[in-house]
Design a protein around this motif. Structure first.
Motif, short mmCIF file in Angstrom:
data_model
loop_
_atom_site.label_atom_id
_atom_site.label_comp_id
_atom_site.label_asym_id
_atom_site.label_seq_id
_atom_site.Cartn_x
_atom_site.Cartn_y
_atom_site.Cartn_z
N ILE A 98 0.88 -1.14 -0.01
CA ILE A 98 -0.13 -0.08 0.00
C ILE A 98 0.88 1.28 -0.11
N THR B 143 -3.15 0.47 -3.53
CA THR B 143 -2.76 -0.98 -3.14
C THR B 143 -2.28 -1.51 -4.62
N TYR C 116 -0.61 -5.42 -5.87
CA TYR C 116 -0.63 -6.99 -5.68
C TYR C 116 0.28 -7.70 -6.71
N PHE D 7 -5.65 -5.64 0.56
CA PHE D 7 -4.69 -4.92 1.77
C PHE D 7 -5.71 -3.85 2.23
#
Length: 121
Positions: free
Chosen positions: A51, A56, A58, A68
């Motif tokens: 973050i 956020t 991934y 998150f």
């Protein structure tokens, strides 16, 4: 000294869900730039999610399944893990990033103690 204290994890069947938490021990600890990593058995530590302020990001392996989030009132970040797969079995670590948006472990300076996640098939 700043510390990150993790909670959550455990054993779950494939398709199940778990939520990990990571609380900063000091109220002044900046949780704007944080990440989650994992280390599967016998493998290297790998990036899971991060973050950067409100953004956020991934890894491809968890995108669409993990989320998150952050609670600023509690100075805590979370990793919601859904649709878990046996390949998600690992020790999970939260960490503070000194490089916003980083996916590289060597750019993270404070680490949680790690928590085991085991997904059975």
């Amino acid at each position: 000294q700043e510390q990150l204290v993790q909670a959550g994890g455990g054993l779950v069947q494939a398709g199940g869900s778990l939520r990990l938490s990571c609380a900063a021990s000091e109220r002044t600890f900046n949780t704007q730039h944080m990440g989650w990593f994992r280390q599967p058995p016998g493998k290297e530590r790998e990036f899971v999610a991060g973050i950067n302020s409100e953004i956020t990001y991934y890894s491809d392996a968890v995108k669409g399944r993990f989320t998150f989030s952050r609670d600023n009132t509690k100075n805590t970040v979370y990793l919601q893990m859904d649709s878990l797969e046996p390949e998600d079995t690992a020790i999970y670590y939260c960490a503070h990033s000194r490089a916003p948006g980083s996916r590289w472990a060597n750019e993270y300076d404070f680490w949680g103690q790690g928590t085991q996640v085991t997904v059975s098939s």
